[in-house]
Design a protein around this motif. Structure first.
Motif, PDB file in Angstrom:
ATOM      1  N   VAL A   1       0.843  -1.196   0.000  1.00 50.37           N
ATOM      2  CA  VAL A   1       0.000   0.000   0.000  1.00 50.37           C
ATOM      3  C   VAL A   1       0.875   1.242   0.000  1.00 50.37           C
ATOM      4  CG1 VAL A   1      -1.895  -1.145   1.218  1.00 50.37           C
ATOM      5  CG2 VAL A   1      -0.112   0.029   2.534  1.00 50.37           C
ATOM      6  N   ASP A   2       0.224   2.388  -0.144  1.00 47.42           N
ATOM      7  CA  ASP A   2       0.893   3.673   0.022  1.00 47.42           C
ATOM      8  C   ASP A   2       0.944   3.971   1.519  1.00 47.42           C
ATOM      9  OD1 ASP A   2       1.673   6.340   0.182  1.00 47.42           O
ATOM     10  OD2 ASP A   2       0.424   6.984  -1.497  1.00 47.42           O
ATOM     11  N   ARG A   3       2.134   4.004   2.061  1.00 48.43           N
ATOM     12  CA  ARG A   3       2.280   4.174   3.510  1.00 48.43           C
ATOM     13  C   ARG A   3       1.765   5.525   3.985  1.00 48.43           C
ATOM     14  NH1 ARG A   3       8.011   3.565   6.843  1.00 48.43           N
ATOM     15  NH2 ARG A   3       7.094   3.296   8.923  1.00 48.43           N
ATOM     16  N   ASP A   4       1.704   6.518   3.103  1.00 48.77           N
ATOM     17  CA  ASP A   4       1.163   7.822   3.489  1.00 48.77           C
ATOM     18  C   ASP A   4      -0.340   7.790   3.693  1.00 48.77           C
ATOM     19  OD1 ASP A   4       3.642   9.023   3.439  1.00 48.77           O
ATOM     20  OD2 ASP A   4       3.456   9.701   1.361  1.00 48.77           O
ATOM     21  N   ALA A   5      -0.984   6.749   3.183  1.00 52.27           N
ATOM     22  CA  ALA A   5      -2.436   6.635   3.311  1.00 52.27           C
ATOM     23  C   ALA A   5      -2.851   5.575   4.316  1.00 52.27           C
ATOM     24  CB  ALA A   5      -3.064   6.325   1.950  1.00 52.27           C
ATOM     25  N   ILE A   6      -2.052   4.502   4.407  1.00 46.61           N
ATOM     26  CA  ILE A   6      -2.402   3.358   5.257  1.00 46.61           C
ATOM     27  C   ILE A   6      -1.151   2.873   5.970  1.00 46.61           C
ATOM     28  CG2 ILE A   6      -3.280   0.994   5.284  1.00 46.61           C
ATOM     29  CD1 ILE A   6      -4.805   1.684   2.690  1.00 46.61           C
TER      30      ILE A   6
ATOM     31  N   ASP B   1       3.492  -4.260   2.991  1.00 47.44           N
ATOM     32  CA  ASP B   1       4.551  -3.998   2.022  1.00 47.44           C
ATOM     33  C   ASP B   1       4.270  -2.670   1.332  1.00 47.44           C
ATOM     34  OD1 ASP B   1       6.887  -4.502   0.677  1.00 47.44           O
ATOM     35  OD2 ASP B   1       6.127  -6.178  -0.506  1.00 47.44           O
ATOM     36  N   THR B   2       5.196  -2.268   0.490  1.00 45.19           N
ATOM     37  CA  THR B   2       5.028  -1.033  -0.269  1.00 45.19           C
ATOM     38  C   THR B   2       5.756  -1.166  -1.590  1.00 45.19           C
ATOM     39  OG1 THR B   2       5.115   1.382  -0.090  1.00 45.19           O
ATOM     40  CG2 THR B   2       7.094   0.174   0.568  1.00 45.19           C
ATOM     41  N   GLY B   3       5.613  -0.176  -2.434  1.00 45.70           N
ATOM     42  CA  GLY B   3       6.306  -0.134  -3.717  1.00 45.70           C
ATOM     43  C   GLY B   3       6.270   1.284  -4.232  1.00 45.70           C
ATOM     44  N   SER B   4       7.299   1.689  -4.946  1.00 43.75           N
ATOM     45  CA  SER B   4       7.365   3.090  -5.361  1.00 43.75           C
ATOM     46  C   SER B   4       6.283   3.452  -6.361  1.00 43.75           C
ATOM     47  CB  SER B   4       8.746   3.410  -5.939  1.00 43.75           C
ATOM     48  OG  SER B   4       9.025   2.595  -7.059  1.00 43.75           O
ATOM     49  N   ALA B   5       5.629   2.455  -6.984  1.00 47.76           N
ATOM     50  CA  ALA B   5       4.503   2.734  -7.874  1.00 47.76           C
ATOM     51  C   ALA B   5       3.178   2.642  -7.150  1.00 47.76           C
ATOM     52  CB  ALA B   5       4.507   1.768  -9.044  1.00 47.76           C
ATOM     53  N   ILE B   6       3.201   2.201  -5.905  1.00 48.24           N
ATOM     54  CA  ILE B   6       1.954   2.047  -5.160  1.00 48.24           C
ATOM     55  C   ILE B   6       1.681   3.375  -4.470  1.00 48.24           C
ATOM     56  CG2 ILE B   6       0.688   0.585  -3.558  1.00 48.24           C
ATOM     57  CD1 ILE B   6       1.844  -0.785  -6.090  1.00 48.24           C
ATOM     58  N   VAL B   7       1.040   4.262  -5.194  1.00 47.97           N
ATOM     59  CA  VAL B   7       0.835   5.638  -4.746  1.00 47.97           C
ATOM     60  C   VAL B   7      -0.645   5.977  -4.839  1.00 47.97           C
ATOM     61  CG1 VAL B   7       1.400   8.063  -5.154  1.00 47.97           C
ATOM     62  CG2 VAL B   7       3.152   6.300  -5.487  1.00 47.97           C
ATOM     63  N   GLY B   8      -1.190   6.511  -3.777  1.00 46.24           N
ATOM     64  CA  GLY B   8      -2.589   6.901  -3.748  1.00 46.24           C
ATOM     65  C   GLY B   8      -3.330   6.173  -2.645  1.00 46.24           C
ATOM     66  N   ALA B   9      -4.448   6.745  -2.244  1.00 43.13           N
ATOM     67  CA  ALA B   9      -5.191   6.195  -1.109  1.00 43.13           C
ATOM     68  C   ALA B   9      -5.746   4.814  -1.405  1.00 43.13           C
ATOM     69  CB  ALA B   9      -6.320   7.159  -0.735  1.00 43.13           C
ATOM     70  N   VAL B  10      -6.359   4.648  -2.569  1.00 38.64           N
ATOM     71  CA  VAL B  10      -7.021   3.385  -2.897  1.00 38.64           C
ATOM     72  C   VAL B  10      -6.190   2.669  -3.957  1.00 38.64           C
ATOM     73  CG1 VAL B  10      -9.238   2.288  -3.401  1.00 38.64           C
ATOM     74  CG2 VAL B  10      -9.179   4.615  -2.490  1.00 38.64           C
TER      75      VAL B  10
END
Length: 466
Positions: free
Chosen positions: A393-398, A423-432
Motif C-alpha cells: 500500500v501507500d504508507r502515506d495513506a495506510i 509492504d510497499t512499492g514506489s509505484a503504489i501511490v494513492g489512497a485506494v
C-alpha cells in the motif's frame, strides 16, 4: 519485500498495470543473449512473469510490475527449463502454500459466518460513528459494518496467520489488540468476527478530497530462478550486492550504462557478485519483483537454495523498458511477451534497451531452508508475506500492519477478503491503491500477471485509538 514501481495514483482513473520492474545486465549483454539462445536447452531459464525484503527501517521501495504511467506492461508467462548438470528448479504445485488458487479466484461463495441479524453485529453497529479522519493521502470515512460488502463470509484463518505476523512488529495502536487476538488463535470464525466488530471500527478509504473514485488493484509474486555461483557457460548476467561506496544520502551512483562500461564501476563491483543468471530479462524480472528464489550451482557441483532480497539501488530513476519500446514503435503492446520477442529478434540492441533504464537494484542473499521456503519474503513492515493475504500500500495513506477489507472484481479475481498492509512499492501511490501478493513460483504467476482491476478498501482500526 519492497519493489521498484512507477508512481501510479489510483485516485485518478486507473492507469496501466502495476509497477516499475527493472533489468540488470552487463556490457556484454548482446553476447550473453546470443549465448543464451544458443544454449537454451542447457541453460537454466527462470520462471519469468510479471514484485525485497526489508529491515526494521525499510529501504527505498523496489521495482514491481504493474501500472507504468499509462503504459501496460504485463509479465511474460513462466518458462521453466532444466538446469545444466542438475534437475529443473522445483516449482510449487497448486497445493503448495506459495501457489495461488485456480483462476478465477472467487470469494464470498461460502455460507456467512455472521449476519446482520446476529446480536454481535447489531451491538457493533449500534455504537456511535467517529468523525472522518484525514490520514496523509487519504480520507478515512467511518461506516457501519453493514456497509462493508461481503463482511461475515471470510473464514479468516489465513488472514489471522498474516495478522499474527504483523503483530511481530506492532506499532502502538496495535499492541493491546495483538495481545487479544493471539488469545483467539484457536477460536472459530464466528468468535473472531464478533471480536473484530466489537474491537475495530471500519473506515472507507477515500481520496484525500473525499471523492469516491475507484482505485486500482494489481498483483506481484516471487519468481524462481536457476543461477551459478561462478561465471560460466550461459551464466553471464551478474546479480550484485550493494557496493560499500553507495552514497548514504541517496545521491545517484553509477548508472546502468556506466556500471556496464566504466572500468572503475566494474572494479568496485567485482567482489560484489552474488550469483550469475543466464538471461538479462530474468535479471530485469528479479529487480522488478524485488525478491526472488534461486537454485544456485556451487563451484563444487552442489545445488543450494537461497533468496535474493532487495537491499538498495543506485539512486537513479526507474524508466520502463516497455514504454521505451512503445514510444519508438518497436512493439505494438506493452507486454513482456512482446518485449521478449523483440529482444530475440534484436540481440544486437539488448544494451540499448537495458540502458534506457538507468536504475540498478542491489540484493542481499538470505538462506532458504525448508522452513523458510514455506513463507514469502519479508515485506516493508519487516514480516514474511502471506500469499493472498498480504498487500502493498501507500504508507502515506495506510500504516503498515493495518488490517484491510479488500473488495475487487475483475476477470481473474472477485475478491471480498481480509488482508494486511505489509509492504510497499514506489509505484503504489494513492489512497485506494494496492498490490496483491499472490505467492511464489510458476503457480503464483497467472494471478499476479492478470490482476489489474478496480479496488475498494476499508481500513479496520481500533475503536479506542486515533
Amino acid at each position: 519485500m519492497v519493489h521498484h514501481t512507477m508512481k501510479t495514483n489510483s485516485n485518478r482513473a486507473p492507469r496501466a498495470s502495476s509497477s516499475n520492474r527493472v533489468m540488470m545486465a552487463t556490457g556484454r549483454a548482446k553476447k550473453t543473449w546470443r549465448l543464451w539462445r544458443a544454449t537454451a536447452a542447457l541453460a537454466a531459464a527462470a520462471i519469468v512473469g510479471l514484485m525485497a525484503s526489508c529491515s526494521s527501517a525499510p529501504p527505498a521501495p523496489a521495482e514491481r510490475v504493474g501500472a507504468r504511467d499509462g503504459v501496460e506492461v504485463s509479465a511474460p508467462a513462466p518458462v521453466p527449463a532444466a538446469a545444466p548438470g542438475g534437475p529443473a528448479l522445483p516449482l510449487p504445485t497448486p497445493a503448495d502454500p506459495g501457489a495461488a488458487s485456480a483462476l478465477p479466484l472467487i470469494d464470498g461463495q461460502q455460507a456467512p459466518v455472521l449476519t446482520v441479524a446476529d446480536a454481535a453485529w447489531q451491538t457493533a453497529d449500534a455504537q456511535p460513528l467517529p468523525a472522518p479522519w484525514r490520514r496523509g493521502a487519504a480520507l478515512w470515512q467511518p461506516v457501519r459494518w453493514a456497509d462493508v460488502p461481503g463482511w461475515g463470509r471470510d473464514a479468516l484463518h489465513e488472514a489471522w496467520n498474516a495478522w499474527l505476523r504483523s503483530c511481530e512488529r506492532p506499532t502502538p495502536p496495535w499492541t493491546r489488540v495483538c495481545a487479544e487476538m493471539r488469545r483467539l488463535a484457536l477460536a472459530d470464525a464466528a468468535e473472531r468476527h464478533a471480536w473484530m466488530m466489537q474491537r475495530l471500527q471500519p473506515y472507507r478509504v477515500l481520496a484525500a478530497d473525499g471523492a469516491n473514485r475507484p482505485g486500482l488493484l494489481t498483483g506481484y509474486y516471487e519468481p524462481e530462478f536457476v543461477a551459478s555461483r561462478l561465471r560460466q557457460g550461459p551464466y553471464r548476467v551478474p546479480v550484485y550486492a550493494p557496493p560499500p561506496v553507495l552514497a548514504a544520502d541517496g545521491r545517484p551512483w553509477y548508472s546502468r550504462q556506466q556500471i556496464d562500461t566504466d572500468p572503475q564501476a566494474q572494479a568496485l563491483l567485482e567482489s560484489r557478485v552474488l550469483a550469475w543468471l543466464a538471461d538479462p530479462l530474468d535479471a530485469l524480472l528479479l529487480q522488478i519483483q524485488g525478491s526472488g528464489r534461486v537454485r544456485i550451482l556451487e563451484p563444487d557441483g552442489r545445488w543450494t537454495h537461497a533468496r535474493l532480497a532487495y537491499a538498495a539501488h543506485n539512486g537513479h530513476p526507474y524508466q520502463s523498458v516497455g514504454r521505451w519500446l512503445l514510444q519508438r514503435g518497436e512493439i505494438r503492446e506493452g507486454t513482456w511477451e512482446a518485449i521478449r520477442a523483440w529482444a530475440q529478434a534484436n540481440p544486437q540492441r539488448i544494451d540499448e534497451l537495458l540502458w534506457s533504464n538507468p536504475r540498478v537494484v542491489f540484493f542481499r542473499e538470505e538462506p532458504l531452508d525448508a522452513l523458510d521456503a514455506q513463507f514469502g519474503p519479508r515485506g516493508a513492515q519487516g514480516v514474511a508475506l502471506t500469499p493472498g493475504r498480504s498487500v502493498a500500500v501507500d504508507r502515506d495513506a495506510i500504516p503498515y500492519g493495518t488490517p484491510l477489507w479488500l473488495v475487487s472484481s475483475g476477470p481473474v479475481a472477485q475478491l471480498q477478503r481480509l488482508v494486511l498492509a505489509q509492504d510497499t512499492g514506489s509505484a503504489i501511490v494513492g489512497a485506494v491503491r494496492a498490490d496483491f501478493f499472490t505467492g511464489w513460483g510458476q503457480a503464483a504467476y497467472p494471478l499476479a500477471a492478470g490482476l489489474k482491476q478496480p479496488l475498494q478498501l476499508w481500513a479496520l482500526w481500533p475503536r479506542d485509538a486515533r
